[in-house]
Design a protein around this motif. Structure first.
Motif, PDB file in Angstrom:
ATOM      1  N   UNK A   2       0.839  -1.198   0.000  1.00  0.00           N
ATOM      2  CA  UNK A   2       0.000   0.000   0.000  1.00  0.00           C
ATOM      3  C   UNK A   2       0.874   1.248   0.000  1.00  0.00           C
ATOM      4  N   UNK A   4       0.671   3.537   2.015  1.00  0.00           N
ATOM      5  CA  UNK A   4       1.065   3.750   3.391  1.00  0.00           C
ATOM      6  C   UNK A   4       2.340   2.974   3.746  1.00  0.00           C
ATOM      7  N   UNK A  70      -0.853  10.281   2.013  1.00  0.00           N
ATOM      8  CA  UNK A  70      -1.423   8.988   2.373  1.00  0.00           C
ATOM      9  C   UNK A  70      -0.574   8.234   3.384  1.00  0.00           C
ATOM     10  N   UNK A  93      -6.342  10.127   1.163  1.00  0.00           N
ATOM     11  CA  UNK A  93      -6.003   9.461  -0.091  1.00  0.00           C
ATOM     12  C   UNK A  93      -6.486  10.269  -1.296  1.00  0.00           C
TER      13      UNK A  93
END
Ligand SMILES: Nc1ncnc2c1ncn2[C@@H]1O[C@H](CSCC[C@H](N)C(=O)O)[C@@H](O)[C@H]1O
Ligand SMILES: Nc1ncnc2c1ncn2[C@@H]1O[C@H](CSCC[C@H](N)C(=O)O)[C@@H](O)[C@H]1O
Lengths: 226, 62, 226, 62
Positions: A2, A4, A70, A93
Motif C-alpha cells: 500500500x 502507506x 497517504x 487518499x
C-alpha cells in the motif's frame, strides 16, 4: 504493497528530506508561477516533507497552506518541520479527497499525482474542491517523454501512471478542468560531472544525464476549474 | 490541527460535514480527538495533531 | 502621434525584424507553454514581424494563425515573411477587435499590450473573442517591477500603461478572465559583456544588465476565459 | 487574405458579419476587395492581401 507501507518506510529512512532537496530544483520555479493572492487557501497533494506548504506561506502570501499525504509518517515528519500556525497536514487518499466543494483556491502536487489509483477520478476530485478559477499545478518527473524515468516503476510496488504530455491535457479536460499551460521545467541545479567521469553508477553518458535534467526536467500541466 | 481546518474538510466518503471532539489540546492546536461524519456517522481519529481522513478501509491501526 | 504613424516608421526602418530577434529570446519559451491543440485557431495581438503566428503553426500545431497589428506597414512586412497558407495578417486596433465572440482558441501578445489606449477594455475584448477555456498569454518587458524599462516611455509618443504584477492580475480578473499563471521569463541569450567593459553606452553596471535580462526578463500573465 | 478568415472576423464596431467583395484574386488569396458590415453598412478595404479592419476614424488613406 500500500501507499502507506511504501511511503511510511521512505519517511522513516529520511527520504522525505532527500526528495525535498532534489525536487526543490524545479518545484520552486513551479510554485513561483502560481497566482496565489494574499489570504488564499492552498493544498499540496502528496506533500512528503511538506516544503510546498511552507514555501507558499513564506513567499507566496497564502493565508493557509495544507499538505495531504497517504503516509502517516510523511505527514508526521512534515508537521515537525514547521511551526507556522497557518500550515497544517492531513492524512488522506488521492481517491477520496476530504475537502468540501469549492473550498480550496489552488492545488499543487509534485512527483505524486501518478500514484493515484484512478488518476482521472483524482482530477475530478480536484476540480470539485477548487473554487471557480482555482488552479491545479501538476508537476511530474515520471512521464512518457522522459525515457530516463521509465525504469522507476521497477523500484516501487505501487502502480504508476505514465502519461505523455497530450494524455495529461486530455485527462484534465475529461475531468472538466481547462488546460492553461504545459511546460517542461529544467533542473539547472543538479550537478552534472564532466564527460570524463562517465559512465557513472547511474548514467551511461553525460548526454543522457543532460537530457534528463536540463531538457526533460519536470513536466508541468496547469489546469483551471471553470 | 487547528479548528479552522474544519471550514474546509469533510467526510472523504460522502463529503458531509464533520463534528469535532477534542481529547487533548495545546493552545490552539488539537492534538488528540476525533471527527465524526454528520451524515454516515463514520469516525476519523486525530492523532499527534494530525487528522487521519483516509477512507476507513485504507486506515490501519497506528 | 498615432500607433499607425509611430509603428509604420519602425516597420519601414526594419525594426520589426530587430524586435523579433530580441524578443524571441523569451517569446519562444512563452509560446512553447501554450496548450495549443492540433487544428486550433490562434491570434497574435500587435504581431510586428509576425514571428509568433509562424512559430505557432510550425511548432505548435495550430490549424490557423493570425496576426493583428495597428500598423499597416508591420502587417505588410509580416505577410512577406511567410508563404504558409494558414497564416494571415490583419490591420486592426486593440480597442475594437474585429473577431466574433468565441471565435479564437488562444491569444498571444508580446511587448504590445501596454500600448492599448484602454487596456481593461482590450482585456474584455479578448475575453469576448476567446472560446470558454481559451487562453491569453500576455508577455511584457515594460512593467513596474522592471525599473530598467521605465525610461522607455521617453522615446515614444504613445502613452504606455505600466502596471505591476498585481495590477495585471487584478485587471485580468476585472475583465472576467481567470488568472492561471504569472511568471518572469529570463532572457538567457542576450550577451552580457564582462564587468571590465562597463559602463557601456546603455548600461552603467553589469549588475543592472544582469538584473534586466536574467532576472526581470519578460513578465508573463496567463488568463483563461471561464 | 483567404476566404476562411470570414469565419471569424466581424465588424470592429458592432461585431456583425461582414460581406466580402472580391476585386482581385490570386489562387486562394484575395488581394484586393472590400468587406461590408451587414448591419451598419460600413466598408473595410482589402489591400495587398490584407484586410484593414481599423475602426473608420482610425483609418487614413494608404
Ligand atoms: N494515493 C495517494 N494518496 C495520498 N498520498 C499519496 C498517494 N500516493 C502517494 N502518495 C504520497 O505522495 C508522495 C510522493 S513522493 C513526493 C513528495 C513531495 N511532493 C516531494 O516533492 O518531495 C509520498 O509522500 C506518498 O506518501
Ligand atoms: N492599439 C494598437 N492596436 C494594434 N496594434 C498596436 C497597437 N499599439 C501598438 N500596436 C502594435 O504593437 C506592436 C508592438 S512592437 C512588438 C511586435 C512583436 N509582438 C514583437 O514581439 O516583436 C507594433 O507592431 C505596433 O504597431
Amino acid at each position: 504493497m500500500s501507499v502507506r507501507e511504501e511511503f511510511d518506510d521512505w519517511a522513516s529512512e529520511g527520504r522525505d528530506r532527500g526528495m525535498e532537496q532534489r525536487h526543490w530544483h524545479t518545484a520552486r520555479h513551479v510554485l513561483s508561477r502560481m497566482p496565489v493572492e494574499d489570504g488564499e487557501t492552498v493544498l499540496d497533494l502528496g506533500c512528503g516533507s511538506g516544503y510546498a506548504a511552507r514555501a507558499l506561506r513564506d513567499a507566496g502570501g497564502a493565508g493557509r497552506a495544507y499538505g495531504l499525504d497517504g503516509s502517516p509518517e510523511m505527514a508526521h515528519n512534515a508537521r515537525e518541520y514547521t511551526d507556522d500556525d497557518s500550515v497544517g497536514f492531513l492524512i488522506g487518499d488521492f481517491g477520496d479527497l476530504p475537502f468540501a466543494d469549492d473550498s480550496v483556491d489552488h492545488v499543487f502536487s509534485m512527483e505524486a499525482f501518478y500514484y493515484a489509483a484512478d488518476p482521472v477520478e483524482t482530477l475530478r476530485e480536484i476540480r470539485r474542491i477548487l473554487r471557480p478559477g482555482g488552479t491545479f499545478y501538476c508537476a511530474v518527473n515520471y512521464y512518457e517523454e522522459n525515457v530516463h524515468s521509465h525504469e522507476w516503476q521497477e523500484f516501487i510496488e505501487i502502480e504508476m501512471t505514465r502519461w505523455d504530455r497530450s494524455e495529461y491535457r486530455a485527462a484534465f479536460r475529461e475531468a472538466g478542468l481547462h488546460v492553461a499551460e504545459q511546460d517542461t521545467v529544467p533542473d539547472r541545479e543538479t550537478e552534472i560531472p564532466p564527460a570524463s567521469e562517465f559512465p557513472t553508477e547511474e548514467w551511461d553518458s553525460r548526454e543522457a544525464m543532460v537530457e534528463r535534467y536540463r531538457e526533460f526536467g519536470t513536466l508541468l500541466t496547469v489546469g483551471i476549474a471553470p | 490541527m487547528k479548528e479552522s481546518l474544519l471550514d474546509i474538510i469533510c467526510c472523504p466518503l460522502d463529503k458531509a460535514d464533520l463534528e469535532l471532539e477534542v481529547d487533548e489540546r495545546e493552545g490552539e492546536e488539537i492534538l488528540e480527538g476525533s471527527l465524526t461524519c454528520t451524515d454516515c456517522g463514520e469516525t476519523y481519529p486525530i492523532e499527534d495533531g494530525i487528522p487521519n481522513l483516509l477512507p476507513p478501509d485504507m486506515r490501519e491501526a497506528a
